[in-house]
Design a protein around this motif. Structure first.
Motif, short mmCIF file in Angstrom:
data_model
loop_
_atom_site.label_atom_id
_atom_site.label_comp_id
_atom_site.label_asym_id
_atom_site.label_seq_id
_atom_site.Cartn_x
_atom_site.Cartn_y
_atom_site.Cartn_z
N SER A 175 0.85 -1.20 0.00
CA SER A 175 0.00 0.00 0.00
C SER A 175 0.88 1.24 0.00
O SER A 175 0.80 2.10 0.90
N ALA A 205 -0.39 5.65 -6.25
CA ALA A 205 -0.24 4.54 -5.31
C ALA A 205 0.17 3.27 -6.04
O ALA A 205 -0.28 3.02 -7.17
N LEU A 253 -0.25 -0.53 -5.43
CA LEU A 253 -1.08 -1.36 -4.57
C LEU A 253 -1.02 -2.83 -4.98
O LEU A 253 -1.04 -3.15 -6.18
N SER A 265 -11.08 -3.55 -3.47
CA SER A 265 -10.15 -2.73 -2.70
C SER A 265 -10.54 -1.28 -2.87
O SER A 265 -11.08 -0.88 -3.91
N LEU A 284 -8.88 2.68 -2.44
CA LEU A 284 -7.87 3.67 -2.11
C LEU A 284 -8.61 4.86 -1.52
O LEU A 284 -9.41 5.51 -2.20
N ASP A 338 -5.01 5.46 2.75
CA ASP A 338 -4.74 4.05 2.97
C ASP A 338 -5.39 3.23 1.88
O ASP A 338 -6.27 3.71 1.14
N HIS A 339 -4.95 1.99 1.80
CA HIS A 339 -5.51 1.00 0.87
C HIS A 339 -6.25 -0.02 1.72
O HIS A 339 -5.64 -0.71 2.55
N ARG A 360 -8.54 -3.38 1.85
CA ARG A 360 -8.99 -4.57 1.14
C ARG A 360 -10.34 -5.00 1.72
O ARG A 360 -10.44 -5.32 2.90
#
Length: 730
Positions: free
Chosen positions: A491, A512, A514, A691, A693, A721-722, A724
Motif C-alpha cells: 500500500s 499509489a 497497490l 479494494s 484507495l 490508505d488502501h 482490502r
C-alpha cells in the motif's frame, strides 16, 4: 610540500618492493613489467589497466595530435581533444602505477603541444551565443572537463619533468587555463550550476598542483572569496538534505565526478576541512541517492536527460570507488560488479580487491522520498518500488522543483517501470549528444518546443498551455508541496499538491502502488483532483511504451491524413491518430503489450470527455523527435475536475510457444466517489475482490476516518490508505 591530487598513490607495496630489486636495464621489457604487475592485481583492476594500456598504445601510435579547435560537439577536433584529456589522465596513472617512462614522455609531449597552442586561442569558432564559449571546445563546460582530467594526469608526471618543461606547462597551459576558467569566465564560474562545479574543481585542483593558494581559495569560496559562490556553496545549495540534486538524476550523475574528485584533492591537501563530513556527509549521501534514482541501472530521465545514460559512466566509476573507500559499504561493490569497471586509483584497486574477495552484497534499492531544495522544502521525488531493481516495479512521482535551466514544466508528473522496461515514459531531452549531424550534438530546438512542454509529460495541462506558461524564471519560484508519503508494503502511496502553475487552478495528485488480492502484479492507482475557477480545458496525457492490443471504445480513426492537435506549447508536435468519447468506465480502457506482458490503462470518463490517441513527431521536418505514443483525456469543465485511473499489468505472451495467457484486463470495474473532503477509488477484479484507495487529505496521521462508497463503509487512519474489502470467489 604539496599533497598528491590522487586520494593515495597508486604504487602497491608489492610492486614497490619488486621494482627496488629489479635492475634498471634496457633489456627489461614493459611486457615483463606488466605481467609481474598482474600477479598482484584483482581481475577488475587488471582489466582496467589492460584497457588503459591498449588505449594509450593507440594514442601513442598516432603521435601527438593537438588540432586547432574548430568543430562543435561530435566533430573531429572536439572528439580529438576529448581523447587527448583521457589519454593525459590515463597516461599519468599508468606512469605512477608502472613507472614506465614512455607514459610520462607521451603525457609530457601532449601537454607541451597544448602549451604551445593554448596562448593563441580565442573564442571557439563554433561557440553558441547562449552559452559561455570555451577555448578548446565550443562551450566552456567542456574546457573545464578537459582541465579536471588533464591536471590529474599532469600531477602524476610533473615531478619527472625538466624544470624548463615544467615551467612551460605550468605557465603557458595550466595557469592560463585556470585564469580563463575563473576570471575569464566569471559568469559561469560564479553560477550555482553543474558547469561551475566542473570549473571550480578544475581550477582548485590546478591550484593544489601548482601550489597556488589563490586558485584554491577562489575555487572553494568564489571569485570574491566570500563563500556566496564557489565549490563549497554549490555543495550546500545544489543538493537537498537527502542528497537529491536539483537538476535531476541525469545531471546529478554528471556533476558527481568533479564533486568527488575535487573533494578527494581537498581531503588530501587540506584534511582539516573534513570535506567528506561537510554538511552531514552530503557528497557520499548524494552518491547513494544517485544510484537509487535508477531502474535496471538507467537513470530516471527527469528534465534534460539523455535516456541511454546508466551507471556505466565515468562519473560513477569514480563516484563508486571513492564512496566505497570512505564507507566500505558492500552494496557499492555490487554496483561496481554490475558496471564491470573501476578506476586506476587505490580506491579503484580497493574495490577490485574486495570484490574479488567476495565481500559484495546487493545494493539496497528501496522505496524512498527524496526531498528537493537546500532545506528540503522544494517538493520531492517519491520512488515506490516492489521487487528487485531490474525486473520489479518502480513508480516515480516527480513532485520536485523546476530544476533550473535544465528543468521541464511537468509538476506532479510520473513514470512507471515494470518487467525490465519503462512502461509509462518521460521523453527526457530532445538531443543527440555529440552527434554532429544533429545541430552539433547540442540541445535541439524541439527540446524547447516539445521536450520541456507540459503536454510531453504525464501531468495536467490547462487550456493548452504549459505550467507557468513556459517561463522558467517564474517556475523557479514555486514548487509542489509533498503532502504524504507511505512505503508500507502492498500500500505505497504518495500525494503532492501544486499551486501557482496556472492562475486560479491548483491540482493535487495521489499515486499509489497497490497489491490486490487475485492479481499477479501490483496495480498503479492515480487520482488527480483539480480545483479551478471559471471554465477550462483540462488535458491529461499518458505517454506509454508498447503496441495497442485492444481499445474498449469506438474510435474515429484518421486513416488517410492525421491532423495536428494544436499550434503551440508542444501541441504542434502531436499527430492525432484517433478520437473517441468513451461513455462509461467499463469501456474506457486501452490495452497494449510491451515485451511479453500486457498493460491496461483504465479510467473513469467524465461527462462530455474525449479520448485522443496520438503520437509525437508532427511539425518535425528534420526528424529530430522520436515517434512515441500517448493517450490524452480531455475534459472541458466549469470549475474543477477529477481524473481517476488505474494501470494494470497482466498476462503473458510466449512467442516461442505461441501461447497467450490473460491478455485481457483482470479488472472488472473502477468507481470514484467524493464523500465530503474524501476521495475514494473502488477497484473490483474479475474474481470479485474489492479494494479501496481512500484519501482524506488530512495530514494528522493519527486521525481516524470513515466514508461510504457504493453502500459500503470504509475505515482508515491517517492521510490515505488502501483497504482490502475481500469478496472474491475462492
Amino acid at each position: 610540500m604539496r599533497g598528491s591530487l590522487l586520494l593515495i598513490t597508486f604504487l602497491c607495496t608489492a610492486y614497490t618492493a619488486a621494482a627496488a630489486e629489479t635492475p634498471t636495464s634496457s633489456q627489461v621489457s614493459s611486457v615483463v613489467a606488466a605481467n609481474s604487475l598482474k600477479t598482484d592485481m584483482a581481475p577488475l583492476f587488471a582489466q582496467e589497466v589492460e584497457r588503459s594500456r591498449k588505449f594509450l598504445a593507440l594514442m601513442m601510435d598516432a603521435g601527438v595530435v593537438v588540432p586547432v579547435p574548430k568543430d562543435p560537439g561530435g566533430g573531429y577536433t572536439h572528439e580529438q581533444h576529448k581523447q587527448n584529456y583521457t589519454a593525459i589522465y590515463q597516461g599519468g596513472q599508468l606512469y605512477k602505477l608502472t613507472g614506465e617512462q614512455k607514459y610520462a614522455d607521451y603525457v609530457r609531449d601532449v601537454l607541451l603541444a597544448y602549451a604551445e597552442i593554448y596562448p593563441t586561442l580565442g573564442e571557439h569558432p563554433a561557440r553558441k551565443d547562449s552559452q559561455g564559449s570555451g577555448r578548446l571546445f565550443w562551450q566552456v563546460l567542456n574546457d573545464a572537463m578537459w582541465m579536471v582530467d588533464s591536471i590529474q594526469g599532469y600531477e602524476a608526471i610533473r615531478d619527472s619533468l625538466s624544470e624548463v618543461d615544467r615551467k612551460n606547462i605550468d605557465d603557458n597551459l595550466f595557469r592560463k587555463a585556470a585564469e580563463f576558467l575563473s576570471t575569464g569566465s566569471a559568469v559561469t564560474f560564479s553560477k550555482i550550476h553543474n558547469h561551475a562545479t566542473w570549473a571550480t574543481a578544475g581550477v582548485g585542483m590546478t591550484g593544489y598542483v601548482l601550489g597556488e593558494k589563490e586558485l584554491v581559495d577562489i575555487a572553494l569560496l568564489g571569485l570574491d572569496k566570500n563563500g556566496e559562490t564557489g565549490f563549497l556553496r554549490q555543495s550546500e545549495l545544489l543538493f537537498s538534505p537527502d542528497g537529491y540534486y536539483t537538476e535531476g538524476p541525469y545531471y546529478q550523475r554528471f556533476a558527481l565526478k568533479p564533486f568527488v574528485v575535487f573533494a578527494g584533492a581537498i581531503e588530501n591537501n587540506d584534511p582539516a576541512r573534513k570535506i567528506f563530513e561537510h554538511r552531514d556527509g552530503i557528497l557520499l549521501k548524494a552518491l547513494r541517492t544517485t544510484i537509487q534514482l535508477t531502474y535496471d541501472g538507467y537513470f530516471f530521465p527527469f528534465n534534460d536527460a539523455i535516456r541511454d545514460k546508466s551507471l556505466k559512466t565515468d562519473e560513477l566509476y569514480h563516484g563508486v570507488a571513492v564512496a566505497y573507500s570512505k564507507t566500505r559499504d558492500p552494496g557499492l561493490l555490487s554496483i561496481a560488479q554490475w558496471q564491470g569497471r573501476t578506476v586506476l586509483t587505490d580506491a579503484g584497486k580497493l574495490v577490485a580487491n574486495d570484490l574479488a574477495a567476495g565481500k559484495a552484497k546487493p545494493f539496497p534499492f528501496q522505496s524512498m522520498l527524496l526531498s528537493d531544495g537546500r532545506e528540503g522544502d522544494q517538493g520531492a521525488v517519491a520512488v515506490l518500488r516492489n521487487g528487485d531493481s531490474t525486473s520489479g516495479q518502480a513508480l516515480i512521482a516527480k513532485n520536485s522543483s523546476q530544476g533550473m535551466g535544465h528543468g521541464h514544466f511537468d509538476k506532479l508528473s510520473w513514470q512507471y517501470y515494470d518487467n525490465g522496461h519503462e512502461i509509462v515514459s518521460d521523453y527526457g531531452a530532445a538531443r543527440f549528444l555529440n552527434i554532429e549531424a544533429k545541430h552539433g550534438g547540442r540541445y535541439l530546438p524541439e527540446n524547447e518546443t516539445w521536450g520541456k512542454q507540459t503536454i510531453a509529460h504525464n501531468t495536467l495541462v490547462v487550456d493548452g498551455k504549459s505550467h507557468f506558461d513556459g517561463d522558467a524564471e517564474a517556475a523557479d519560484k514555486l514548487a509542489p508541496e509533498q503532502l504524504h508519503f507511505s512505503d508500507k508494503a502492498g500500500s505505497q502511496i504518495s500525494t503532492a499538491k501544486m499551486t501557482g502553475a496556472y492562475p486560479g487552478v491548483d491540482f493535487t495528485r495521489t499515486l499509489a502502488l497497490l497489491e490486490l488480492d487475485g492479481l499477479n502484479h501490483p496495480l498503479v492507482a492515480d487520482v488527480m483532483r483539480v480545483n479551478g475557477q471559471g471554465s477550462h480545458q483540462y488535458d491529461m496525457p499518458l505517454h506509454y511504451n508498447g503496441h495497442i492490443m485492444r481499445v474498449g471504445f469506438d474510435l474515429k480513426s484518421n486513416v488517410e491524413s492525421r491532423p495536428v492537435l494544436g499550434s503551440d506549447n508542444g501541441y504542434q508536435h502531436i499527430w492525432v491518430d484517433a478520437t473517441a468519447n468513451p461513455e462509461s468506465a467499463d469501456k474506457a480502457f486501452v490495452t497494449w503489450i510491451n515485451d511479453d506482458r500486457f498493460y491496461t490503462s483504465r479510467w473513469i470518463p467524465q461527462a462530455g470527455s474525449e479520448a485522443i490517441l496520438a503520437e509525437s513527431g508532427a511539425n518535425d521536418p528534420e526528424f529530430n523527435l522520436r515517434r512515441e505514443q500517448m493517450i490524452v483525456q480531455r475534459v472541458k469543465a466549469a470549475g474543477g475536475s477529477v481524473f481517476a485511473s488505474v494501470l494494470e499489468a497482466h498476462g503473458r505472451y510466449d512467442g516461442a510457444a505461441e501461447r497467450t495467457t490473460d491478455s485481457d484486463s483482470q479488472i472488472k470495474s473502477i468507481q470514484h466517489t467524493r464523500d465530503g473532503d474524501v476521495d475514494l477509488l473502488l477497484i473490483e477484479t474479475l474474481t470479485g475482490e474489492k479494494s479501496v484507495l481512500a484519501i482524506s487529505y488530512d495530514q494528522d496521521e493519527t486521525k481516524k476516518h470513515n466514508a461510504m462508497i457504493n453502500g459500503t463503509k470504509v475505515n482508515w487512519t491517517g492521510f490515505a490508505d488502501h483497504i482490502r474489502l475481500g469478496g472474491g470467489s475462492q
